[in-house]
Motif scaffolding. Structure first.
Motif, short mmCIF file in Angstrom:
data_model
loop_
_atom_site.label_atom_id
_atom_site.label_comp_id
_atom_site.label_asym_id
_atom_site.label_seq_id
_atom_site.Cartn_x
_atom_site.Cartn_y
_atom_site.Cartn_z
N PRO A 173 0.82 -1.00 0.06
CA PRO A 173 -0.10 0.14 -0.02
C PRO A 173 0.73 1.09 -0.03
N LEU B 136 -2.81 2.14 3.83
CA LEU B 136 -3.52 1.57 3.01
C LEU B 136 -4.59 2.58 2.58
N ASP C 138 -5.13 2.68 -3.56
CA ASP C 138 -4.53 1.38 -3.66
C ASP C 138 -5.63 0.22 -3.76
N VAL D 142 -2.53 -4.52 0.63
CA VAL D 142 -3.81 -4.49 -0.06
C VAL D 142 -4.53 -6.05 -0.40
#
Length: 463
Positions: A76, A223, A227, A110
């Motif tokens: 991320p 994140l 992303d 992610v």
């Protein structure tokens, strides 16, 4: 050469039954594999979940084509609008020795499991998406009994899994889940209902996306919405190696499984092969644990789909009201490489594979859990089936060894003649007192039958 049966192999009876149900309903190998993976995300959350990542290998019987998909976690930070906080170090004991892992929001990559399931279904599915998700929804509404083998894994991984909100799930009323206890995730049925209705995009650009971002960032992760929105399933090159006249085909994994098969000794008779196999397996000392599971499916048309997924150990960051633990892949030391830039796909030891016989037909569809022991477990199973002539159950269940530096870790019951050959060749031997989930968890369907690994409560079911 006999044909391959249709069936499903998995590391939980409920997971295997979900896949078999979809095969019985007319689904393809892709449909059944996705149904089983989603069932894993209910029944095997000690190993995997919707917040994790994975890989798929698909064999098309009509064309002989093999395709590998990468839906593993991505690094991320594409949004570049916040800094990661500290990770939380936890000690996980394995074989009596502590292994240090890191969890928390900063460990979350992610996730790819929803996207991967969607892409497998889009390419190779036949049944409606909601019908494929349905078995997992049913399991999530009732909960699933915990197999004894899974409870033993939980004992080792509890410092990570039972941390924070995970305590209520894995140690209800202050007592850790034991074999036979019900594993239940409040809210997970709601999440799966939404997945069935809206498709995987709900996690990346839909209603769940801001929940994921807000939850991770409150826990110290980076994140962000970009992303998630830019995450894509990748098609990766297919590697190959010969073994006993068969062709093994799979992705090129971090542990170089296919390369290792290509480097096995020419003489594969027992006990003479043991030192040469050990030399090929030498893995520079990686001994990470990892929570991973695998699904292997063959349909009546001879197509195969093998999917391996993981949470790492799980970050302990749970999506509120949805019963989903997010992955801890950025806290897995052996997966951290020099090119960890935002958006880049992380590396992995996972290696779902297929084996093609000399006539061009599918011989084995297999994968394994076990981090750095995935390669060991798969190679020993293939040697058992393709070289030693064992049926799938015998090949998976027999004692294995794993190599770390100059030490051979051998399960209880490993043949004494081979241990003697290893000793004479200069290897140090560490004998384990049992068959242990440390040594991986193979699930496979092939011409030799269908079986799961007893180390992980695995089962194989034929259509």
């Amino acid at each position: 050469m006999k044909g391959i049966p249709a069936g499903v192999s998995a590391s939980h009876p409920a997971t295997a039954r979900a896949g078999l149900q979809v095969l019985r309903d007319g689904g393809t190998a892709g449909d059944a594999a996705v149904a089983a993976v989603l069932a894993c995300c209910v029944a095997e959350t000690i190993f995997t979940g919707l917040g994790g990542g994975g890989f798929a290998t698909y064999f098309d019987a009509a064309t002989g084509e093999v395709t590998c998909l990468d839906f593993f976690t991505a690094v991320p930070g594409l949004d570049d609008d916040c800094r990661a906080g500290p990770m939380i170090a936890v000690d996980v004991f394995f074989g009596g020795l502590p292994q240090v892992y890191s969890i928390g929001g900063a460990s979350v990559g992610v996730p790819g499991v929803p996207a991967g399931c969607g892409e497998v279904h889009r390419r190779w599915g036949r049944l409606p998406w909601a019908e494929v998700v349905s078995p997992a929804i049913s399991l999530a509404k009732t909960g699933v009994p915990t197999p004894e083998a899974h409870a033993r894994t939980l004992d080792a991984c509890a410092p990570a899994l039972a941390w924070g909100e995970g305590a209520a799930v894995y140690t209800p009323n202050g007592r850790r889940l034991a074999g036979g206890d019900l594993l239940f995730h409040p809210g997970l049925a709601t999440a799966l209902d939404a997945l069935a209705l809206n498709g995987p995009s709900i996690f990346y650009t839909g209603d769940f996306a801001p929940i994921v971002v807000d939850t991770v960032r409150r826990a110290g992760g980076v994140l962000g919405p970009r992303d998630l929105a830019e995450y894509r399933v990748l098609e990766t090159p297919v590697d190959h190696a010969e073994l006993g006249g068969y062709r093994v085909r799979a992705r090129h994994d971090l542990n170089r499984t296919v390369d290792t098969i290509g480097g096995l000794p020419a003489d594969l008779t027992r006990p003479h092969r043991a030192p040469g196999v050990a030399a090929a397996l030498r893995d520079q000392g990686r001994q990470r644990i990892g929570d991973t599971t695998n699904i292997s499916v063959v349909d009546p048309d001879g197509n195969a789909c093998v999917i391996t997924t993981t949470l790492g150990l799980g970050s302990g960051v749970w999506l509120p009201g949805l019963g989903i633990n997010l992955n801890s892949m950025l806290g897995e030391g052996e997966l951290i490489t020099d090119d960890m830039r935002p958006g880049r796909r992380m590396s992995s030891n996972m290696c779902p594979l297929v084996v093609i016989d000399p006539d061009g037909r599918l011989a084995v569809a297999a994968g394994s859990a076990g981090a750095s022991r995935i390669r060991t477990a798969l190679i020993d199973t293939l040697l058992g089936v393709l070289i030693d002539g064992l049926d799938m159950t015998e090949a998976i269940a027999r004692p294995r060894f794993h190599v770390v530096d100059d030490t051979v870790h051998a399960e209880f019951g490993y043949p004494r003649a081979e241990l003697a050959a290893l000793d004479q060749a200069g290897w140090r031997i560490k004998q384990w007192p049992d068959l242990n989930h440390y040594f991986g968890g193979v699930t496979a369907v092939g011409q030799a039958g269908a079986a799961g690994d007893p180390r992980r409560a695995g089962v194989g079911l034929l259509l």
